[in-house]
Design a protein around this motif. Structure first.
Motif, short mmCIF file in Angstrom:
data_model
loop_
_atom_site.label_atom_id
_atom_site.label_comp_id
_atom_site.label_asym_id
_atom_site.label_seq_id
_atom_site.Cartn_x
_atom_site.Cartn_y
_atom_site.Cartn_z
N ILE A 113 -53.55 -89.79 34.45
CA ILE A 113 -53.03 -88.69 33.46
C ILE A 113 -54.17 -87.72 33.66
N VAL B 212 -43.25 -96.51 26.95
CA VAL B 212 -43.49 -95.47 26.36
C VAL B 212 -42.08 -95.05 25.55
N SER C 38 -54.03 -94.99 26.42
CA SER C 38 -52.75 -95.69 27.03
C SER C 38 -53.23 -96.91 27.47
N TRP D 146 -52.40 -100.73 30.42
CA TRP D 146 -51.97 -100.28 31.80
C TRP D 146 -53.07 -100.46 32.91
N MET E 5 -43.47 -86.81 31.35
CA MET E 5 -44.93 -86.95 30.40
C MET E 5 -45.12 -86.45 29.20
N VAL F 254 -45.01 -89.38 26.55
CA VAL F 254 -46.33 -89.84 26.38
C VAL F 254 -47.21 -88.91 25.54
N THR F 255 -47.26 -87.82 25.77
CA THR F 255 -48.22 -86.97 24.81
C THR F 255 -47.54 -86.72 23.35
N LEU G 37 -47.24 -92.28 37.05
CA LEU G 37 -46.93 -93.46 36.05
C LEU G 37 -45.88 -94.04 36.90
N GLN H 188 -43.77 -98.31 33.16
CA GLN H 188 -44.78 -97.89 32.24
C GLN H 188 -44.23 -96.90 31.43
N MET H 189 -43.35 -96.03 31.94
CA MET H 189 -42.43 -95.07 31.19
C MET H 189 -41.72 -95.71 30.17
#
Length: 417
Positions: A317, A337, A306, A312, A69, A72-73, A329, A333-334
């Motif tokens: 999250i 990213v 996102s 998405w 995760m 994503v951040t 997720l 989706q990952m």
């Protein structure tokens, strides 16, 4: 002598005979990693090569991503602020000569940075203060991070707008049970001494988190007071809390010596939950519009980003580090990213002798891996999300397999393969 040479000859012969068999056995183990994942109902994976899906299994099922995760951040932070962004902290001096400090969630106010701040304050003429007033109102009080445990481990540190040394304390207890300085850059304070006496039973060097936001804020004030005294600034009065008058102009505004690039590299290398959630909360500044930032605001802000960035659906999250099992997720989706992270992959750690650049993610019953594998000299994106108990090497064996075979196994339930 002849017996000696005969023995050596025999050993060499056995080595030559054994080597192909051993290599074959090792190769078989690597091949089995992907097939093992394919047969696991609570595991997903996807891998592309030159833009074409080559491996895919249950890639659209939402899973707990754990610390992947943080990708994503990190991406959200880069696209919001840019790699050269520097976090700031404001300092004010009132008519009573009290030093007010207002924090905005700088995640890297370590002891060396506090020393730089004191030097800058002295350069502006600060010689004496009659108390320190801390303003942590940028965040709402008593923040609750979903998934955070009440342990003393650094990865469970509380989140506050004013934070020193990642809201942890480096402490040392001698064999005689004496409390001494563990890090020469970090003076002992009443709170670090108290923590050593109450939390540490064995002698040695330790690092523990500060437990609560209130204690963390107090520790910041104590440590900053000590750093002022180290450089000859006279400190009188008490350490208190308050809210800065919005009409005041800063006496000094400090921008951290580390830019976002260095902050993210540290976060991804050490998998810092503290840094990740500091960034996550600050991402909600626009939504907060001057109000204290809450985790709910940050969650909505990241969900909105996102949705707009990747379009998405069917995801959640709740926080920025991967501690929460409520964050879900899919591997696909990952993968989006990871692909968007391509220009910034230099921020990732390398594994397997430089063949893999990726972020791991681990919780009890969760084992994840996302990033890039090197196939024939080119970096290709991949993601593995396992939400069941497995051996720790399975995810890495799967990634290594993606690098070490010219022809990948035919594992795909995706029409695009």
């Amino acid at each position: 002598m002849r017996l000696k040479y005969a023995a050596i000859s025999l050993l060499l012969t056995l080595a030559l005979v054994a080597t192909p068999a051993m290599a074959k056995k090792k190769q078989k183990k690597q091949v089995d990693a992907l097939h093992t994942l394919a047969g696991m109902s609570n595991a997903s994976m996807i891998m592309e090569e030159n833009g074409k899906t080559r491996i895919s299994k249950r890639a659209d099922v939402p899973r707990v991503p754990a610390s992947t995760m943080k990708l994503v951040t990190a991406l959200a932070a880069i696209e919001r602020w840019g790699l050269k962004h520097r976090f700031h902290t404001d300092f004010y001096v009132d008519k009573q000569n009290k030093l007010w400090i207002k924090g905005y969630g700088d995640p890297f106010l370590v002891s060396e940075e506090l020393a730089l701040i004191v030097t800058a304050l002295k350069g502006k003429g600060l010689k004496q203060i009659n108390g320190i007033v801390l303003d942590g109102s940028y965040y709402a009080p008593n923040l609750v991070i979903d998934g955070r445990s009440q342990t003393d481990n650094p990865y469970d540190a509380p989140i506050t707008a004013l934070a020193a040394n990642f809201n942890t304390a480096a402490i040392k207890k001698t064999k005689k049970r004496e409390v001494v300085i563990s890090d020469k850059r970090t003076p002992l304070t009443p709170i670090s001494i108290e923590l050593t006496k109450t939390k540490i039973r064995k002698h040695g060097n330790w690092r523990v988190n500060l437990g609560t936001g209130k204690r963390a804020e107090r520790y910041f004030g104590e440590l900053f007071s000590a750093k002022l005294k180290e450089q000859g600034v006279k400190v009188r009065g008490e350490i208190t809390t308050g809210k800065v008058n919005r009409h005041w102009k800063p006496y000094y505004s400090h921008k951290n010596s580390r830019d976002l690039e260095k902050v993210l590299k540290s976060m991804l290398y050490s998998s810092s939950n503290f840094i990740a959630n500091q960034l996550f909360l600050q991402f909600a500044e626009r939504e907060a519009n001057g109000r204290p930032i809450t985790m709910a605001m940050a969650s909505r802000a990241m969900m909105k980003w996102s949705k707009n960035r990747f379009h998405w659906n069917d995801y959640s999250i709740l926080e920025g580090s991967g501690l929460s099992r409520g964050t879900k997720l899919s591997a696909r989706q990952m993968m989006q990213v990871v692909k968007a992270f391509t220009p910034y992959r230099f921020l990732l750690r390398t594994f397997k002798k430089g063949k893999v650049m990726a972020k791991t993610g681990t919780l009890k019953g969760v084992s994840c891996y996302a990033g890039f594998v090197n196939r024939q000299g080119k970096w290709q994106p991949f993601c593995v999300l396992i939400n069941q108990s497995v051996g720790g090497n399975l995810r890495k064996d799967a990634a290594l397999q993606m690098t070490s075979h010219k022809k990948l196994p035919a594992i795909c339930d995706d029409p695009s393969c």
